[in-house]
Design a protein around this motif. Structure first.
Motif, PDB file in Angstrom:
ATOM      1  N   LEU A  72       0.822  -1.210   0.000  1.00  0.00           N
ATOM      2  CA  LEU A  72       0.000   0.000   0.000  1.00  0.00           C
ATOM      3  C   LEU A  72       0.857   1.260   0.000  1.00  0.00           C
ATOM      4  O   LEU A  72       0.470   2.279  -0.585  1.00  0.00           O
ATOM      5  N   ALA A  73       2.004   1.213   0.680  1.00  0.00           N
ATOM      6  CA  ALA A  73       2.907   2.372   0.669  1.00  0.00           C
ATOM      7  C   ALA A  73       3.401   2.642  -0.749  1.00  0.00           C
ATOM      8  O   ALA A  73       3.454   3.803  -1.195  1.00  0.00           O
ATOM      9  N   ILE A  74       3.742   1.569  -1.476  1.00  0.00           N
ATOM     10  CA  ILE A  74       4.180   1.726  -2.868  1.00  0.00           C
ATOM     11  C   ILE A  74       3.037   2.273  -3.719  1.00  0.00           C
ATOM     12  O   ILE A  74       3.214   3.198  -4.519  1.00  0.00           O
ATOM     13  N   SER A  75       1.831   1.703  -3.546  1.00  0.00           N
ATOM     14  CA  SER A  75       0.683   2.146  -4.339  1.00  0.00           C
ATOM     15  C   SER A  75       0.375   3.623  -4.087  1.00  0.00           C
ATOM     16  O   SER A  75       0.064   4.374  -5.018  1.00  0.00           O
ATOM     17  N   LYS A  76       0.457   4.046  -2.835  1.00  0.00           N
ATOM     18  CA  LYS A  76       0.191   5.453  -2.500  1.00  0.00           C
ATOM     19  C   LYS A  76       1.200   6.373  -3.178  1.00  0.00           C
ATOM     20  O   LYS A  76       0.834   7.404  -3.751  1.00  0.00           O
ATOM     21  N   ARG A  77       2.485   5.999  -3.119  1.00  0.00           N
ATOM     22  CA  ARG A  77       3.513   6.841  -3.738  1.00  0.00           C
ATOM     23  C   ARG A  77       3.345   6.887  -5.255  1.00  0.00           C
ATOM     24  O   ARG A  77       3.528   7.933  -5.882  1.00  0.00           O
ATOM     25  N   LEU A  78       2.989   5.758  -5.859  1.00  0.00           N
ATOM     26  CA  LEU A  78       2.767   5.745  -7.304  1.00  0.00           C
ATOM     27  C   LEU A  78       1.567   6.602  -7.677  1.00  0.00           C
ATOM     28  O   LEU A  78       1.609   7.337  -8.667  1.00  0.00           O
ATOM     29  N   ALA A  79       0.489   6.513  -6.895  1.00  0.00           N
ATOM     30  CA  ALA A  79      -0.685   7.357  -7.171  1.00  0.00           C
ATOM     31  C   ALA A  79      -0.324   8.837  -7.063  1.00  0.00           C
ATOM     32  O   ALA A  79      -0.780   9.659  -7.874  1.00  0.00           O
ATOM     33  N   GLU A  80       0.502   9.196  -6.081  1.00  0.00           N
ATOM     34  CA  GLU A  80       0.920  10.590  -5.929  1.00  0.00           C
ATOM     35  C   GLU A  80       1.762  11.040  -7.123  1.00  0.00           C
ATOM     36  O   GLU A  80       1.677  12.191  -7.559  1.00  0.00           O
ATOM     37  N   LEU A  81       2.600  10.135  -7.649  1.00  0.00           N
ATOM     38  CA  LEU A  81       3.379  10.467  -8.839  1.00  0.00           C
ATOM     39  C   LEU A  81       2.467  10.711 -10.041  1.00  0.00           C
ATOM     40  O   LEU A  81       2.853  11.400 -10.991  1.00  0.00           O
ATOM     41  N   MET A  82       1.262  10.133 -10.007  1.00  0.00           N
ATOM     42  CA  MET A  82       0.279  10.336 -11.075  1.00  0.00           C
ATOM     43  C   MET A  82      -0.673  11.487 -10.740  1.00  0.00           C
ATOM     44  O   MET A  82      -1.777  11.563 -11.290  1.00  0.00           O
ATOM     45  N   ASP A  83      -0.252  12.370  -9.835  1.00  0.00           N
ATOM     46  CA  ASP A  83      -1.089  13.495  -9.391  1.00  0.00           C
ATOM     47  C   ASP A  83      -2.414  13.001  -8.837  1.00  0.00           C
ATOM     48  O   ASP A  83      -3.482  13.563  -9.129  1.00  0.00           O
ATOM     49  N   GLY A  84      -2.352  11.953  -8.035  1.00  0.00           N
ATOM     50  CA  GLY A  84      -3.571  11.376  -7.493  1.00  0.00           C
ATOM     51  C   GLY A  84      -3.451  11.021  -6.027  1.00  0.00           C
ATOM     52  O   GLY A  84      -2.510  11.415  -5.342  1.00  0.00           O
TER      53      GLY A  84
END
Length: 596
Positions: free
Chosen positions: A394-406
């Protein structure tokens, strides 16, 4: 009538009287002029005295023997001496704190030279303070020295300001030195951090390679063994081995992914893709796991989503796979639903997409939800023991979503399931990809549990319709065997080498159509071997070279492509991905042959 002799004395007397009168008149006129001039001079002198008296500088006038003749008010206020008091002093230099300076000024005056400079002076009370002193010689019309004109300017405030400026400059100098030291220390720490990151990346890459290499043998052999006749117990044991290997692979991938994200080494790709394909691929990847637990797994896609969006499909799929995988893990019965919809009408060339993953699992207590997206964290220790995992997904998913402006958010209650919502920003393109179908509402995908995995379907023997001469170059015997047996399932008999130099020599003797090249090998690595093969090969013998490597970083893939390799496959080697690469290679070789 008087005679001339009698008139002469009278005429003389009258003439004298007239002349005397004229003289008196002239004398009176001259006296009046002199009186007026004297009055004017007196007025000028008065104004001069007033001006001198009102001057802020201390002004004194003395004779050539240094006797004081006149002081203005500022002189008396500054020093506290009247003319009489100063003349009564024991020595003429009573105003100077430094007697040597007093003697120097006196000597200069005696020699007919003026003097000016800064020195310390003292007042009647003995207070010493700095002053600018100017001593000029007064001369008469003939140029003869007749007196001394002295001016004293109190520079105490100026000195204070100068000292304050010097102190400020010194403080600034020290601050600059401290800042320079801090900057240098920051640079040193940055270099150390970069070195540490580089060392960590190198270590992780090495560990990834060293772990993936034997893991390739484990998972590869279980895939091959699964195609052989097995009884139910044997197949169940094989399934356990395969799941254990895949779980270990997930841990390795999570660790590497989070390390790259933390180091800022993840660059999102901007490529066109269809959301429907990304969602359906996610469902396909996890269908077996849902089926094994008897769970209903379905998905729905909003028809309003643009047919083609621009972004990183692989990273979006990674987020969705992680969320759906977690939903399956924490759900014992019921269903998991993956839904994709458009947040709002596209604005310009961008739009927001919303993905929701709903499950009917154990749920999450509100007080524990804050820990969900923290690295290495799960909602409690019992889950770590019961369900496993690194706590990085989930930490990885959150950081990836933030990189996608999300963002990623969660809504849940204990015992009532959970809903994870992902919002990302993607580009919008008016183009379409002909090989991809447009987005449309999808039918629910229902997965029913089965007691054990069914035997693998018969593998297509590709060699019959895509004949190729194949070389496998890998220094690890187990990996060689896995690759060779996998290729044998496709109908290919392969030649083997265990280093890059031997691969180059083998291709030089008899050119190959397809080369499966390990990247890390002794004597000569796969990158250098590829460069040499490309330099030696003519247009008619240009092989399709596939990197088969345990390197999991994006730079590994880029380095392989830059060296001249055509494709890149990670270990453990998956038969389906290898089949796709073989197909691409055969098509590329046919296209080259058609042009010759």
């Amino acid at each position: 009538m008087p005679s001339p002799s009698t008139l002469a004395p009278w005429l003389l007397a009258a003439a004298l009287a007239c002349a005397l009168g004229i003289t008196v008149v002239r004398a009176r006129a001259r006296a009046r002029r002199q009186a007026a001039e004297l009055a004017a001079t007196a007025a000028k002198l008065k104004r001069l005295v007033q001006a001198v008296d009102s001057a802020s500088d201390a002004i004194g006038i003395g004779d050539m023997d240094s006797n004081s003749l006149f002081h203005n008010k500022s002189h008396i206020d500054l020093f506290g001496y009247t003319v009489e008091h100063l003349n009564a002093a024991e020595e003429p230099a009573a105003l100077f704190a430094d007697k040597a300076v007093a003697r120097l000024i006196h000597q200069s005056i005696r020699e007919g030279r003026s003097w000016h400079g800064e020195t310390d002076i003292k007042d009647k009370s003995g207070r010493v303070f700095p002053a600018f002193v100017r001593a000029d010689i007064i001369r008469d019309d003939a140029g003869t020295p007749t007196g001394i004109f002295g001016v004293f300017t109190d520079i105490t405030e100026r000195r204070r300001q100068e000292n304050a400026i010097r102190a400020s400059e010194e403080n600034l100098r020290r601050a600059n030195l401290e800042l320079q030291a801090a900057v240098e220390e920051a640079r040193r720490l940055a270099r150390a951090a970069e070195a540490a990151n580089a060392a960590k990346s190198a270590f992780l890459a090495t560990m990834s390679h060293e772990i993936r290499t034997p893991l390739n043998g484990v998972i590869g052999m279980t895939q091959l063994l699964g195609d052989t006749p097995l009884n139910d117990d044997q197949r169940d044991c094989l399934r356990t081995i395969k799941l254990s290997g895949e779980a270990l692979l997930i841990i390795i991938n999570d660790t590497l992914d989070y390390s790259k994200i933390e180091a800022g080494q993840v660059d999102l790709r901007r490529q066109p893709f269809h959301v429907v394909d990304c969602v359906e691929e996610t469902i396909a990847i996890l269908a077996d796991r849902a089926r094994a637990k008897g769970l209903l797994l379905d998905h729905r896609i909003d028809s309003a989503i643009p047919p083609l969006v621009i972004g990183d499909a692989a990273r979006l799929r990674q987020i969705l796979v992680n969320l759906v995988s977690n939903a399956i893990k924490f759900t014992e019965q019921g269903s998991i639903n993956l839904e994709a919809q458009l947040a709002a009408a596209p604005t310009g060339d961008r739009c927001q997409l919303i993905f929701r993953v709903r499950d009917t699992g154990i749920g999450i207590a509100r007080e524990k939800q804050g820990r969900l997206f923290q690295r290495f964290s799960q909602i409690d220790d019992s889950n770590t023991r019961r369900y496993g995992g690194t706590g990085l997904g989930l930490a990885i998913s959150k950081r990836l979503a933030e990189l996608m402006d999300g963002t990623i958010t969660v809504e849940s209650e204990a015992g009532r399931g959970a809903t994870f919502t992902v919002v990302i920003t993607v580009g919008v393109s008016g183009a379409t990809l002909p090989h991809l179908k447009p987005a449309e509402p999808s039918k629910p995908q229902i997965e029913i549990a089965s007691p054990s995995p069914a035997p693998t379907a018969a593998v297509e023997r590709l060699a019959g319709r895509m004949p190729l001469r194949v070389l496998i170059s890998d220094d690890n015997p187990v990996n060689q065997r896995v690759a060779a047996l996998t290729m044998k399932r496709f109908g290919y008999d392969c030649d083997l080498t265990d280093d890059g130099a031997k691969a180059v020599a083998a291709h030089t003797r008899a050119p190959y159509d397809l080369i499966l090249m390990d990247v890390h090998m002794p004597v000569m690595d796969g990158l250098e071997a590829t460069r040499r093969i490309r330099a030696l090969s003519g247009a008619s013998h240009c092989p399709w070279i596939v990197a088969i490597t345990a390197g999991a970083f994006e730079e590994d893939r880029l380095n392989a492509l830059a060296a001249g390799m055509n494709d890149f496959l990670n270990k453990p080697l998956h038969a389906e991905l290898l089949k796709e690469s073989i197909t691409r290679g055969h098509q590329a070789l046919q296209a080259i042959a058609a042009r010759l």
